[in-house]
Design a protein around this motif. Structure first.
Motif, PDB file in Angstrom:
ATOM      1  N   PHE A 125      44.225  39.319  36.483  1.00  0.00           N
ATOM      2  CA  PHE A 125      43.699  40.643  36.816  1.00  0.00           C
ATOM      3  C   PHE A 125      42.217  40.555  37.211  1.00  0.00           C
ATOM      4  CE2 PHE A 125      47.171  41.239  33.793  1.00  0.00           C
ATOM      5  CZ  PHE A 125      47.970  42.118  34.486  1.00  0.00           C
ATOM      6  N   THR A 126      41.477  39.727  36.484  1.00  0.00           N
ATOM      7  CA  THR A 126      40.066  39.538  36.845  1.00  0.00           C
ATOM      8  C   THR A 126      39.943  38.907  38.223  1.00  0.00           C
ATOM      9  OG1 THR A 126      39.603  39.154  34.495  1.00  0.00           O
ATOM     10  CG2 THR A 126      37.878  38.569  36.058  1.00  0.00           C
ATOM     11  N   THR A 127      40.804  37.953  38.505  1.00  0.00           N
ATOM     12  CA  THR A 127      40.807  37.314  39.829  1.00  0.00           C
ATOM     13  C   THR A 127      41.098  38.342  40.914  1.00  0.00           C
ATOM     14  OG1 THR A 127      41.614  35.266  38.817  1.00  0.00           O
ATOM     15  CG2 THR A 127      41.794  35.456  41.201  1.00  0.00           C
ATOM     16  N   ALA A 128      42.061  39.209  40.649  1.00  0.00           N
ATOM     17  CA  ALA A 128      42.412  40.234  41.633  1.00  0.00           C
ATOM     18  C   ALA A 128      41.239  41.173  41.892  1.00  0.00           C
ATOM     19  CB  ALA A 128      43.624  41.028  41.145  1.00  0.00           C
ATOM     20  N   VAL A 129      40.492  41.514  40.843  1.00  0.00           N
ATOM     21  CA  VAL A 129      39.324  42.392  41.016  1.00  0.00           C
ATOM     22  C   VAL A 129      38.281  41.724  41.900  1.00  0.00           C
ATOM     23  CG1 VAL A 129      37.378  43.451  39.821  1.00  0.00           C
ATOM     24  CG2 VAL A 129      39.675  43.647  38.856  1.00  0.00           C
ATOM     25  N   PRO A 174      36.579  33.715  37.472  1.00  0.00           N
ATOM     26  CA  PRO A 174      37.492  33.947  36.337  1.00  0.00           C
ATOM     27  C   PRO A 174      38.008  32.654  35.723  1.00  0.00           C
ATOM     28  CG  PRO A 174      38.564  34.493  38.412  1.00  0.00           C
ATOM     29  CD  PRO A 174      37.129  34.245  38.734  1.00  0.00           C
ATOM     30  N   ALA A 175      38.103  31.582  36.531  1.00  0.00           N
ATOM     31  CA  ALA A 175      38.563  30.299  35.996  1.00  0.00           C
ATOM     32  C   ALA A 175      37.547  29.728  35.008  1.00  0.00           C
ATOM     33  CB  ALA A 175      38.803  29.316  37.132  1.00  0.00           C
ATOM     34  N   LEU A 176      36.280  29.751  35.385  1.00  0.00           N
ATOM     35  CA  LEU A 176      35.224  29.263  34.498  1.00  0.00           C
ATOM     36  C   LEU A 176      35.134  30.116  33.239  1.00  0.00           C
ATOM     37  CD1 LEU A 176      32.475  28.510  37.170  1.00  0.00           C
ATOM     38  CD2 LEU A 176      33.453  26.827  35.597  1.00  0.00           C
ATOM     39  N   TYR A 177      35.225  31.414  33.431  1.00  0.00           N
ATOM     40  CA  TYR A 177      35.157  32.310  32.282  1.00  0.00           C
ATOM     41  C   TYR A 177      36.349  32.091  31.349  1.00  0.00           C
ATOM     42  CZ  TYR A 177      34.977  36.577  29.524  1.00  0.00           C
ATOM     43  OH  TYR A 177      34.933  37.464  28.485  1.00  0.00           O
ATOM     44  N   GLY A 178      37.516  31.865  31.932  1.00  0.00           N
ATOM     45  CA  GLY A 178      38.701  31.623  31.121  1.00  0.00           C
ATOM     46  C   GLY A 178      38.578  30.349  30.310  1.00  0.00           C
ATOM     47  N   LEU A 179      38.085  29.277  30.937  1.00  0.00           N
ATOM     48  CA  LEU A 179      37.888  28.014  30.228  1.00  0.00           C
ATOM     49  C   LEU A 179      36.939  28.191  29.061  1.00  0.00           C
ATOM     50  CD1 LEU A 179      38.008  24.920  29.870  1.00  0.00           C
ATOM     51  CD2 LEU A 179      36.232  24.746  31.644  1.00  0.00           C
ATOM     52  N   SER A 205      44.465  27.205  37.270  1.00  0.00           N
ATOM     53  CA  SER A 205      45.767  27.328  37.936  1.00  0.00           C
ATOM     54  C   SER A 205      46.127  28.787  38.149  1.00  0.00           C
ATOM     55  CB  SER A 205      46.850  26.648  37.085  1.00  0.00           C
ATOM     56  OG  SER A 205      46.562  25.284  36.899  1.00  0.00           O
ATOM     57  N   GLU A 206      45.847  29.618  37.163  1.00  0.00           N
ATOM     58  CA  GLU A 206      46.151  31.044  37.283  1.00  0.00           C
ATOM     59  C   GLU A 206      45.360  31.683  38.425  1.00  0.00           C
ATOM     60  OE1 GLU A 206      47.057  33.316  33.371  1.00  0.00           O
ATOM     61  OE2 GLU A 206      45.418  31.951  32.924  1.00  0.00           O
ATOM     62  N   VAL A 266      47.005  33.264  41.894  1.00  0.00           N
ATOM     63  CA  VAL A 266      46.826  34.654  42.317  1.00  0.00           C
ATOM     64  C   VAL A 266      46.176  34.717  43.696  1.00  0.00           C
ATOM     65  CG1 VAL A 266      45.586  36.811  41.824  1.00  0.00           C
ATOM     66  CG2 VAL A 266      46.729  35.579  39.980  1.00  0.00           C
ATOM     67  N   GLY A 267      45.154  33.900  43.902  1.00  0.00           N
ATOM     68  CA  GLY A 267      44.451  33.927  45.183  1.00  0.00           C
ATOM     69  C   GLY A 267      45.333  33.519  46.341  1.00  0.00           C
ATOM     70  N   VAL A 268      46.073  32.425  46.172  1.00  0.00           N
ATOM     71  CA  VAL A 268      46.912  31.915  47.263  1.00  0.00           C
ATOM     72  C   VAL A 268      48.201  32.703  47.383  1.00  0.00           C
ATOM     73  CG1 VAL A 268      48.189  29.901  48.091  1.00  0.00           C
ATOM     74  CG2 VAL A 268      45.930  29.593  47.058  1.00  0.00           C
ATOM     75  N   GLY A 269      48.842  33.014  46.251  1.00  0.00           N
ATOM     76  CA  GLY A 269      50.148  33.647  46.289  1.00  0.00           C
ATOM     77  C   GLY A 269      50.119  35.138  46.561  1.00  0.00           C
TER      78      GLY A 269
END
Length: 255
Positions: A31-35, A56-61, A112-113, A117-120
């Protein structure tokens, strides 16, 4: 050390599998990626797609490692297991590093998430122009997060109010570490503070690896992140030694 590391790694894995909600931040990553991608699309800034995926990937890690590994000693202390761990023949430091390593591996799922989201969903096509530098940024950032998690775990383990520090650290780091907005765009008085945060160098290095053409600053970014990562290891070791000393002196961990 090896037996303690293996025990900590396997324990954290079993804990995560039995309580997937521990990694709840991963649910928010898509959802963060989508925003972020929506903002970039509305602004017509296709050049920022890579940054929108990395944030969002860095924040998630960081958040998952902080939640799972950084709070590990506080959780052990709350169920009166910490004293037993310290009395065990296996290495206590190895146990903590094992838990943090497993936590970081779970946190890496955020990459990966975000990419999925970005590609798919958004049909984004981020190009990693410098794949080896990107891999180096990913690896050093993960190791740095383990190191920072050990430092946080030790501080939290010695604290009476074990929840306040992780909650305080989460969102300020989103800005100070330049997860989405580069540190160069921050106010001048904040830049020195950001330069002391390993994540800011990791974020800059990852973004630089997505840009075409020579990027002469990448070696300096990697060295700076490595240096900050290495500095955190002895600091966390000193705090862990303080935990052992406190327990042996008082018989309980209340400070």
């Amino acid at each position: 050390m090896t037996s303690g590391y293996t025990a900590g790694f396997s324990f954290q894995l079993r804990l995560f599998l039995s309580r997937p909600s521990e990694g709840g931040v991963l649910v928010a990553v898509p959802f963060t990626t989508a925003v972020f991608l929506s903002v970039v699309a509305v602004a017509g800034r296709d050049d920022l797609v890579g940054a929108a995926l990395l944030a969002p990937a860095l924040y998630g890690l960081w958040s998952v490692t902080l939640a799972l590994g950084g709070m590990s000693l506080a959780g052990d202390k709350s169920v009166e297991m910490l004293e037993l761990l310290l009395a065990a023949p296996a290495s206590f430091a190895g146990y903590l590093w094992g838990r943090l390593t497993m936590s970081a591996l779970v946190g890496l799922l955020a990459y990966s998430e975000a990419w999925a989201v970005g590609v798919g969903v958004f049909q984004a096509r981020p190009i990693v122009h410098h794949p080896w530098w990107f891999a180096a940024a990913l690896f050093v950032t993960a190791v740095g997060t383990i190191s920072a998690g050990a430092l946080v775990a030790a501080v939290v383990g010695l604290s009476r109010n074990s929840r306040s520090l992780p909650n305080f650290m989460n969102y300020p780091l989103f800005v100070l570490a330049g997860f989405f907005t580069p540190v160069a765009l921050l106010p001048d008085w904040l830049k020195p503070l950001s330069g002391c945060i390993y994540l800011s160098w990791g974020a800059d290095l990852a973004r630089a690896s997505l840009r075409a053409g020579p990027q002469p600053e990448m070696p300096r970014m990697l060295l700076a992140e490595l240096a900050l990562t290495i500095v955190m290891f002895p600091l966390s070791a000193l705090l862990l030694a303080r935990i052992v000393r406190t327990l042996r002196t008082t018989g309980r961990l209340t400070t």
